[in-house]
Enzyme design. Sequence first.
Site, PDB file in Angstrom:
ATOM      1  N   SER A 158      -2.944 -93.722 103.617  1.00 11.39           N
ATOM      2  CA  SER A 158      -3.031 -93.822 105.073  1.00 11.39           C
ATOM      3  C   SER A 158      -1.795 -94.532 105.592  1.00 11.39           C
ATOM      4  O   SER A 158      -1.330 -95.513 105.011  1.00 11.39           O
ATOM      5  CB  SER A 158      -4.321 -94.512 105.509  1.00 11.39           C
ATOM      6  OG  SER A 158      -4.338 -95.850 105.095  1.00 11.39           O
ATOM      7  N   ASP A 168     -11.406 -97.768 106.893  1.00 13.02           N
ATOM      8  CA  ASP A 168     -12.798 -97.634 106.444  1.00 13.02           C
ATOM      9  C   ASP A 168     -13.457 -96.407 107.074  1.00 13.02           C
ATOM     10  O   ASP A 168     -14.225 -95.695 106.415  1.00 13.02           O
ATOM     11  CB  ASP A 168     -13.602 -98.893 106.806  1.00 13.02           C
ATOM     12  CG  ASP A 168     -12.979-100.157 106.214  1.00 13.02           C
ATOM     13  OD1 ASP A 168     -12.296-100.048 105.175  1.00 13.02           O
ATOM     14  OD2 ASP A 168     -13.164-101.236 106.805  1.00 13.02           O
TER      15      ASP A 168
HETATM   16  N1  ATP Z   1      -2.323 -96.657 116.149  1.00 11.33           N
HETATM   17  C1  ATP Z   1      -3.021 -95.624 115.631  1.00 11.33           C
HETATM   18  N2  ATP Z   1      -3.185 -94.494 116.346  1.00 11.33           N
HETATM   19  C2  ATP Z   1      -3.877 -93.469 115.836  1.00 11.33           C
HETATM   20  N3  ATP Z   1      -4.451 -93.467 114.636  1.00 11.33           N
HETATM   21  C3  ATP Z   1      -4.318 -94.558 113.872  1.00 11.33           C
HETATM   22  C4  ATP Z   1      -3.596 -95.699 114.326  1.00 11.33           C
HETATM   23  N4  ATP Z   1      -3.655 -96.652 113.366  1.00 11.33           N
HETATM   24  C5  ATP Z   1      -4.375 -96.121 112.358  1.00 11.33           C
HETATM   25  N5  ATP Z   1      -4.771 -94.861 112.657  1.00 11.33           N
HETATM   26  C6  ATP Z   1      -5.585 -93.977 111.817  1.00 11.33           C
HETATM   27  O1  ATP Z   1      -6.309 -94.802 110.907  1.00 11.33           O
HETATM   28  C7  ATP Z   1      -5.953 -94.477 109.574  1.00 11.33           C
HETATM   29  C8  ATP Z   1      -6.019 -95.711 108.725  1.00 11.33           C
HETATM   30  O2  ATP Z   1      -5.090 -96.654 109.202  1.00 11.33           O
HETATM   31  P1  ATP Z   1      -4.337 -97.652 108.225  1.00 11.33           P
HETATM   32  O3  ATP Z   1      -3.368 -96.901 107.398  1.00 11.33           O
HETATM   33  O4  ATP Z   1      -3.837 -98.766 109.052  1.00 11.33           O
HETATM   34  O5  ATP Z   1      -5.560 -98.092 107.282  1.00 11.33           O
HETATM   35  P2  ATP Z   1      -5.937 -99.450 106.576  1.00 11.33           P
HETATM   36  O6  ATP Z   1      -4.780-100.414 106.612  1.00 11.33           O
HETATM   37  O7  ATP Z   1      -6.483 -99.104 105.255  1.00 11.33           O
HETATM   38  O8  ATP Z   1      -7.128 -99.995 107.499  1.00 11.33           O
HETATM   39  P3  ATP Z   1      -8.360-100.964 107.133  1.00 11.33           P
HETATM   40  O9  ATP Z   1      -8.217-102.152 108.031  1.00 11.33           O
HETATM   41  O10 ATP Z   1      -9.612-100.221 107.431  1.00 11.33           O
HETATM   42  O11 ATP Z   1      -8.250-101.301 105.671  1.00 11.33           O
HETATM   43  C9  ATP Z   1      -4.590 -93.821 109.674  1.00 11.33           C
HETATM   44  O12 ATP Z   1      -4.362 -92.969 108.564  1.00 11.33           O
HETATM   45  C10 ATP Z   1      -4.720 -93.060 110.980  1.00 11.33           C
HETATM   46  O13 ATP Z   1      -5.409 -91.840 110.786  1.00 11.33           O
HETATM   47 MG    MG Z   2      -7.714-100.321 104.096  1.00 12.40          MG
END
Ligand code: ATP
Ligand code: MG
Length: 309
Positions: free
Chosen positions: A218, A251
């Site tokens: 992600s 998540d």
């Molecule tokens: N600013 C944003 N605008 C649109 N979609 C977003 C944005 N931020 C995150 N996403 C969506 O959320 C998904 C997961 O975000 P991210 O890569 O930050 O996950 P993470 O760091 O694992 O989050 P978590 O806090 O749940 O562990 C991204 O792949 C995207 O699809």
């Molecule tokens: Mg995460």
Amino acid sequence: VILTVTANPALDVTYDVDRLVPHASHRVRRVREVAGGKGLNVSSVLTQHGIPTIATGMVGGGAGALLRADLAARGVAHDFGELAHETRRTVTVVGLADGDATAFNEPGAPWTPAEAEAFLRQVSGLLRREGPAVLVVSGSVPPGFPPDGYAQLTSLGHDVGCQVVVDASGGPLLGSLSAHPDVVKPNRDELRSVTGLQDAVAGAKALQDMGARHVVVSLGADGMVLLRPDGSVMRAAPGEALRGNPTGAGDAGVAAVAAGLAREAEWAPILVDAVAWSAAAVLQPVAGSVDLADIDRLRTGVRLAPPER
Ligand SMILES: Nc1ncnc2c1ncn2[C@@H]1O[C@H](COP(=O)(O)OP(=O)(O)OP(=O)(O)O)[C@@H](O)[C@H]1O
Ligand SMILES: [Mg+2]
């Protein structure tokens, strides 16, 4: 059913004060106590979609009772084992004047070997009783957790024919790979920290070389990239970068992946859902929550790139 495991849940306590001032005493305007943990967020999002799920892990003491009560109030089915010690708390103090948040995260007491054994027995009992299609293993681990704990969970899942999704970082992520989890979902930072690689596809390949089957990376507002066991790559991105609360977006994405695997969907629609569900989570102030109307609207904007080799 989709079984989610949260090895290191917490009771998340939030204190609202007018303004946080060091050395001063504060009147707390409001206290909130909610169940916290990445697997719990996954189960919460699945529950909002009406998809059968059970959250498990180990909880104890008064904080454990409050955590269970919060899940029950939200209709999230759960079946935890009992810890001999108190569930840890996180305390976040929010200054209402500026919205600034200051967090205090308890580490929790170390697990004894007996607690680790009880945890594995708890999960294997549920796997046998419920026969879930998918096992989701999410988040950090408590002190004293066995180094091969996530590999053991993955193997327990495979033993009963379920697909296993691991969303973890550092040692627990690396430790799971020898058991060949069906999907791992690092974010960009987590992938870089375990592989040393900046490029998502190169990093995903490194995780595959260590044993992972599918790797979904992600990339925040840039969406997600999937590397499949056959080496093909698929990318999906949200229609626009959203402003809001990205905590727990991953998540919600994991919830969509688990739901897709459970209904034996193709990867293209799974990835589109994962991007739409996670983007919808950004629009919610609290983790583990999505608005189904947001998902329907956002799904139409998701851009799916044709597969690459
Ligand atoms: N600013 C944003 N605008 C649109 N979609 C977003 C944005 N931020 C995150 N996403 C969506 O959320 C998904 C997961 O975000 P991210 O890569 O930050 O996950 P993470 O760091 O694992 O989050 P978590 O806090 O749940 O562990 C991204 O792949 C995207 O699809
Ligand atoms: Mg995460």
